[in-house]
Design a protein around this motif. Structure first.
Motif, PDB file in Angstrom:
ATOM      1  N   GLU A   1      25.296 -18.767  17.276  1.00  0.00           N
ATOM      2  CA  GLU A   1      25.576 -20.199  17.398  1.00  0.00           C
ATOM      3  C   GLU A   1      24.369 -21.018  16.950  1.00  0.00           C
ATOM      4  N   GLU A   2      23.211 -20.598  17.442  1.00  0.00           N
ATOM      5  CA  GLU A   2      21.984 -21.308  17.106  1.00  0.00           C
ATOM      6  C   GLU A   2      21.650 -21.123  15.624  1.00  0.00           C
ATOM      7  N   ALA A   3      21.840 -19.913  15.124  1.00  0.00           N
ATOM      8  CA  ALA A   3      21.577 -19.652  13.713  1.00  0.00           C
ATOM      9  C   ALA A   3      22.445 -20.545  12.840  1.00  0.00           C
ATOM     10  N   GLU A   4      23.704 -20.675  13.237  1.00  0.00           N
ATOM     11  CA  GLU A   4      24.658 -21.496  12.491  1.00  0.00           C
ATOM     12  C   GLU A   4      24.198 -22.947  12.444  1.00  0.00           C
ATOM     13  N   SER A   5      23.681 -23.448  13.572  1.00  0.00           N
ATOM     14  CA  SER A   5      23.295 -24.858  13.627  1.00  0.00           C
ATOM     15  C   SER A   5      21.977 -25.111  12.897  1.00  0.00           C
ATOM     16  N   ARG A   6      21.137 -24.070  12.771  1.00  0.00           N
ATOM     17  CA  ARG A   6      19.836 -24.293  12.130  1.00  0.00           C
ATOM     18  C   ARG A   6      19.866 -24.037  10.623  1.00  0.00           C
ATOM     19  N   ARG A   7      20.812 -23.237  10.182  1.00  0.00           N
ATOM     20  CA  ARG A   7      21.049 -23.034   8.759  1.00  0.00           C
ATOM     21  C   ARG A   7      19.823 -22.637   7.935  1.00  0.00           C
ATOM     22  N   GLY A   8      18.959 -21.787   8.480  1.00  0.00           N
ATOM     23  CA  GLY A   8      17.819 -21.299   7.710  1.00  0.00           C
ATOM     24  C   GLY A   8      18.255 -20.205   6.760  1.00  0.00           C
ATOM     25  N   ARG A   9      17.409 -19.889   5.802  1.00  0.00           N
ATOM     26  CA  ARG A   9      17.815 -18.866   4.843  1.00  0.00           C
ATOM     27  C   ARG A   9      17.421 -17.460   5.263  1.00  0.00           C
ATOM     28  N   TYR A  10      16.685 -17.347   6.374  1.00  0.00           N
ATOM     29  CA  TYR A  10      16.215 -16.015   6.763  1.00  0.00           C
ATOM     30  C   TYR A  10      16.955 -15.438   7.969  1.00  0.00           C
ATOM     31  N   PHE A  11      18.030 -16.111   8.387  1.00  0.00           N
ATOM     32  CA  PHE A  11      18.808 -15.567   9.495  1.00  0.00           C
ATOM     33  C   PHE A  11      19.595 -14.360   9.027  1.00  0.00           C
ATOM     34  N   PHE A  12      19.572 -13.336   9.840  1.00  0.00           N
ATOM     35  CA  PHE A  12      20.247 -12.099   9.475  1.00  0.00           C
ATOM     36  C   PHE A  12      21.124 -11.690  10.652  1.00  0.00           C
ATOM     37  N   GLY A  13      22.428 -11.719  10.477  1.00  0.00           N
ATOM     38  CA  GLY A  13      23.341 -11.391  11.554  1.00  0.00           C
ATOM     39  C   GLY A  13      23.282  -9.916  11.918  1.00  0.00           C
ATOM     40  N   VAL A  14      23.132  -9.651  13.206  1.00  0.00           N
ATOM     41  CA  VAL A  14      23.053  -8.274  13.689  1.00  0.00           C
ATOM     42  C   VAL A  14      24.415  -7.814  14.214  1.00  0.00           C
ATOM     43  N   ASN A  15      25.059  -8.696  14.949  1.00  0.00           N
ATOM     44  CA  ASN A  15      26.406  -8.401  15.465  1.00  0.00           C
ATOM     45  C   ASN A  15      27.108  -9.727  15.754  1.00  0.00           C
ATOM     46  N   LYS A  16      28.207  -9.659  16.494  1.00  0.00           N
ATOM     47  CA  LYS A  16      29.010 -10.866  16.733  1.00  0.00           C
ATOM     48  C   LYS A  16      28.241 -11.929  17.513  1.00  0.00           C
ATOM     49  N   LYS A  17      27.228 -11.498  18.244  1.00  0.00           N
ATOM     50  CA  LYS A  17      26.523 -12.430  19.120  1.00  0.00           C
ATOM     51  C   LYS A  17      25.160 -12.871  18.593  1.00  0.00           C
ATOM     52  N   TRP A  18      24.454 -11.928  17.980  1.00  0.00           N
ATOM     53  CA  TRP A  18      23.044 -12.172  17.709  1.00  0.00           C
ATOM     54  C   TRP A  18      22.666 -12.129  16.238  1.00  0.00           C
ATOM     55  N   SER A  19      21.644 -12.907  15.921  1.00  0.00           N
ATOM     56  CA  SER A  19      21.019 -12.854  14.604  1.00  0.00           C
ATOM     57  C   SER A  19      19.526 -12.671  14.788  1.00  0.00           C
ATOM     58  N   ILE A  20      18.877 -12.228  13.750  1.00  0.00           N
ATOM     59  CA  ILE A  20      17.423 -12.197  13.763  1.00  0.00           C
ATOM     60  C   ILE A  20      16.929 -13.333  12.883  1.00  0.00           C
ATOM     61  N   ASP A  21      16.012 -14.108  13.426  1.00  0.00           N
ATOM     62  CA  ASP A  21      15.387 -15.177  12.653  1.00  0.00           C
ATOM     63  C   ASP A  21      14.192 -14.568  11.930  1.00  0.00           C
ATOM     64  N   GLY A  22      14.386 -14.240  10.678  1.00  0.00           N
ATOM     65  CA  GLY A  22      13.353 -13.524   9.922  1.00  0.00           C
ATOM     66  C   GLY A  22      12.330 -14.422   9.258  1.00  0.00           C
ATOM     67  N   SER A  23      12.269 -15.689   9.677  1.00  0.00           N
ATOM     68  CA  SER A  23      11.382 -16.608   8.959  1.00  0.00           C
ATOM     69  C   SER A  23       9.880 -16.424   9.205  1.00  0.00           C
ATOM     70  N   PRO A  24       9.445 -15.807  10.321  1.00  0.00           N
ATOM     71  CA  PRO A  24       7.985 -15.665  10.477  1.00  0.00           C
ATOM     72  C   PRO A  24       7.352 -14.887   9.317  1.00  0.00           C
ATOM     73  N   ARG A  25       6.174 -15.321   8.912  1.00  0.00           N
ATOM     74  CA  ARG A  25       5.511 -14.691   7.780  1.00  0.00           C
ATOM     75  C   ARG A  25       5.128 -13.238   8.038  1.00  0.00           C
ATOM     76  N   THR A  26       5.053 -12.878   9.317  1.00  0.00           N
ATOM     77  CA  THR A  26       4.748 -11.482   9.651  1.00  0.00           C
ATOM     78  C   THR A  26       5.913 -10.561   9.263  1.00  0.00           C
ATOM     79  N   ASN A  27       7.077 -11.143   9.022  1.00  0.00           N
ATOM     80  CA  ASN A  27       8.238 -10.354   8.599  1.00  0.00           C
ATOM     81  C   ASN A  27       8.178 -10.139   7.084  1.00  0.00           C
ATOM     82  N   THR A  28       7.459  -9.117   6.670  1.00  0.00           N
ATOM     83  CA  THR A  28       7.257  -8.859   5.238  1.00  0.00           C
ATOM     84  C   THR A  28       8.585  -8.632   4.514  1.00  0.00           C
ATOM     85  N   ALA A  29       9.593  -8.143   5.251  1.00  0.00           N
ATOM     86  CA  ALA A  29      10.894  -7.866   4.633  1.00  0.00           C
ATOM     87  C   ALA A  29      11.573  -9.137   4.132  1.00  0.00           C
ATOM     88  N   ARG A  30      11.117 -10.312   4.609  1.00  0.00           N
ATOM     89  CA  ARG A  30      11.735 -11.556   4.147  1.00  0.00           C
ATOM     90  C   ARG A  30      11.468 -11.805   2.670  1.00  0.00           C
TER      91      ARG A  30
END
Ligand SMILES: [Zn+2]
Length: 169
Positions: free
Chosen positions: A42-71
């Motif tokens: 829900e929060e990911a949907e409202s923030r509309r960032g490009r680094y959100f990665f859906g994990v399942n029906k409930k949760w996403s990972i916010d991959g925007s931190p620079r420590t996330n090299t995979a971004r």
């Protein structure tokens, strides 16, 4: 054993930054984890960032931190890696042997592609090569004196000719 960080490095690409192999990564290896705070979809949907990665029906990972090299891994329509979700974590695995110097890519998925990438034009290697091939074809046709059909339409219009009388229509 923890995989050495020197398997990959962030480097410049034609269009920005990307993640590149610095040594051979064999097919079927876990390359890197896609990390970041877990937030509700829900929060990911409202923030509309490009680094959100859906994990399942409930949760996403916010991959925007620079420590996330995979971004830094870019999308490709012909990828050499893929994200695999295990539990609430996302890992990027190689799906081919990746040579040193190769850019590591995965397919961002249909929804992201249709909504974000396609409208601007995909810049992956495969699509860039296809565009180049198309341009070369048009050029060869132009050299032979043939006009692409879209051009002859506008030529007709420019001469005041009725487009409806064009042979194509
Ligand atoms: Zn593409």
């Amino acid at each position: 054993m923890q995989r050495s960080k020197t398997d990959f490095a962030v480097r410049r690409t034609r269009t920005g930054l990307g993640l590149f192999a610095t040594r051979i990564i064999p097919r079927g290896k876990r390359i890197i984890e896609y990390t970041g705070p877990q937030i509700s979809n829900e929060e990911a949907e409202s923030r509309r960032g490009r680094y959100f990665f859906g994990v399942n029906k409930k949760w996403s990972i916010d991959g925007s931190p620079r420590t996330n090299t995979a971004r830094y891994i870019n999308h490709s329509c012909k990828p050499n890696a893929e994200p695999i979700i295990s539990g609430s974590r996302i890992w990027i695995w190689s799906r081919k042997n990746i040579k040193p110097g190769d850019e590591i890519t995965y397919d961002y998925g249909k929804e992201y592609f249709e909504g974000v990438i396609k409208p601007k034009g995909c810049r992956c290697e495969k699509c860039a090569a296809e565009r180049k091939e198309l341009r070369a074809k048009r050029l060869r046709r132009a050299v032979r004196g043939e006009k692409p059909s879209s051009l002859s339409d506008s030529n007709l219009r420019a001469r005041g000719g009725a487009v409806a009388s064009a042979p194509e229509s």
